[in-house]
Scaffold this motif. Structure first.
Motif, short mmCIF file in Angstrom:
data_model
loop_
_atom_site.label_atom_id
_atom_site.label_comp_id
_atom_site.label_asym_id
_atom_site.label_seq_id
_atom_site.Cartn_x
_atom_site.Cartn_y
_atom_site.Cartn_z
N ASP A 128 0.87 -1.13 0.05
CA ASP A 128 0.04 0.15 -0.04
C ASP A 128 0.88 1.38 -0.03
O ASP A 128 0.99 1.94 0.94
CB ASP A 128 -0.83 -0.08 1.24
N THR A 129 1.48 1.60 -1.25
CA THR A 129 2.38 2.69 -1.25
C THR A 129 1.89 3.96 -0.97
O THR A 129 2.49 4.66 -0.34
CB THR A 129 3.03 2.52 -2.71
N PRO A 130 0.70 4.41 -1.33
CA PRO A 130 0.47 5.77 -0.82
C PRO A 130 0.11 5.98 0.55
O PRO A 130 0.71 6.72 0.99
CB PRO A 130 -1.15 5.85 -1.82
N ARG A 131 -0.25 4.69 1.02
CA ARG A 131 -0.33 5.13 2.80
C ARG A 131 0.98 4.89 3.23
O ARG A 131 1.27 5.73 4.28
CB ARG A 131 -1.40 3.99 3.26
N ALA A 132 1.95 4.10 2.86
CA ALA A 132 3.02 4.01 3.47
C ALA A 132 3.81 5.46 3.22
O ALA A 132 4.75 5.89 4.20
CB ALA A 132 4.03 2.87 2.52
N ARG A 133 3.58 6.15 2.12
CA ARG A 133 4.44 7.28 2.00
C ARG A 133 3.69 8.60 2.67
O ARG A 133 4.48 9.06 3.50
CB ARG A 133 4.06 7.96 0.57
N LYS A 134 2.35 8.61 3.22
CA LYS A 134 1.70 9.27 4.09
C LYS A 134 2.22 9.19 5.48
O LYS A 134 2.38 10.14 6.29
CB LYS A 134 0.23 9.29 3.86
N ALA A 135 2.40 7.90 5.85
CA ALA A 135 2.64 7.42 7.25
C ALA A 135 4.14 7.88 7.36
O ALA A 135 4.41 8.41 8.48
CB ALA A 135 2.95 5.98 7.43
N MET A 136 5.05 7.78 6.34
CA MET A 136 6.45 8.19 6.32
C MET A 136 6.62 9.71 6.49
O MET A 136 7.42 10.22 7.18
CB MET A 136 7.26 7.68 5.18
N GLN A 137 5.80 10.43 5.80
CA GLN A 137 5.54 12.02 5.78
C GLN A 137 5.52 12.33 7.30
O GLN A 137 5.88 13.39 7.84
CB GLN A 137 4.72 12.44 4.86
N ARG A 138 4.38 11.50 7.80
CA ARG A 138 4.10 11.99 9.29
C ARG A 138 5.22 11.68 10.14
O ARG A 138 5.49 12.52 11.17
CB ARG A 138 2.76 11.19 9.74
N ALA A 139 6.00 10.58 10.07
CA ALA A 139 7.09 10.33 10.97
C ALA A 139 8.07 11.35 10.73
O ALA A 139 8.76 11.78 11.57
CB ALA A 139 7.62 8.97 10.47
N ILE A 140 8.40 11.65 9.63
CA ILE A 140 9.27 12.90 9.19
C ILE A 140 8.81 14.22 9.77
O ILE A 140 9.75 14.97 10.68
CB ILE A 140 9.43 13.10 7.65
N ALA A 141 7.65 14.49 9.82
CA ALA A 141 7.07 15.62 10.27
C ALA A 141 7.14 15.75 11.89
O ALA A 141 7.54 16.66 12.57
CB ALA A 141 5.71 15.87 10.08
N LEU A 142 6.84 14.40 12.62
CA LEU A 142 7.04 14.47 13.84
C LEU A 142 8.36 14.55 14.41
O LEU A 142 8.83 14.89 15.31
CB LEU A 142 6.45 13.14 14.48
#
Length: 149
Positions: A128-142
């Motif tokens: 699930d690449t789109p959700r993987a990217r969003k989760a990684m973006q959230r990790a980066i932001a946090l």
């Protein structure tokens, strides 16, 4: 390592393409007629968008790799021990089980970038690449201390 080499080669090819397209756009503008100037400006938009897209993706990859290195130094990277198909792909049931674990972990600690990083890996394993990217973006932001929407 192979993914990094592929990314660098692709980025280099794109940069060459942007230069070639950009030079054609400038040639059109130099012709000086209203139509060629219009076409030239239009052609220059494509490399501009491409450079922006390449820059944003390179930033994303660099930041994600920094988080991976930090998590690895802490001993918190998820272990790649999921069952695989004979073709080498991760077994869907194993990926779903790992995903459920990571989702629960993230729900328990929604402000921990480490949990979001591991959830991104679980999404990726579940294809699930789109959700993987969003989760990684959230990790980066946090990790950066930026507000997360």
């Amino acid at each position: 390592m192979r993914a990094k080499i592929t990314y660098l080669i692709t980025a280099a090819v794109l940069v060459v393409y942007f230069v070639l397209v950009g030079s054609r756009g400038l040639m059109l503008i130099q012709q000086g007629t209203p139509i060629t100037v219009t076409f030239g400006l239009t052609v220059l938009i494509l490399p501009g968008i491409g450079v922006w897209f390449l820059w944003k993706n390179t930033q994303f990859v660099t930041r994600a790799n920094r988080l991976a290195a930090e998590l690895d130094a802490e001993g918190g990277l998820p272990v790649d021990d999921l069952a695989r198909t004979p073709g080498g792909r991760i077994d869907r049931d194993a990926a779903d089980a790992a995903f459920a674990l990571r989702r629960a972990e993230t729900e328990d600690s929604p402000d921990d970038w480490r949990c979001w990083f591991r959830l991104a890996v679980a999404y990726h394993d579940a294809r699930d690449t789109p959700r993987a990217r969003k989760a990684m973006q959230r990790a980066i932001a946090l990790h950066a201390g930026r507000p997360v929407h």
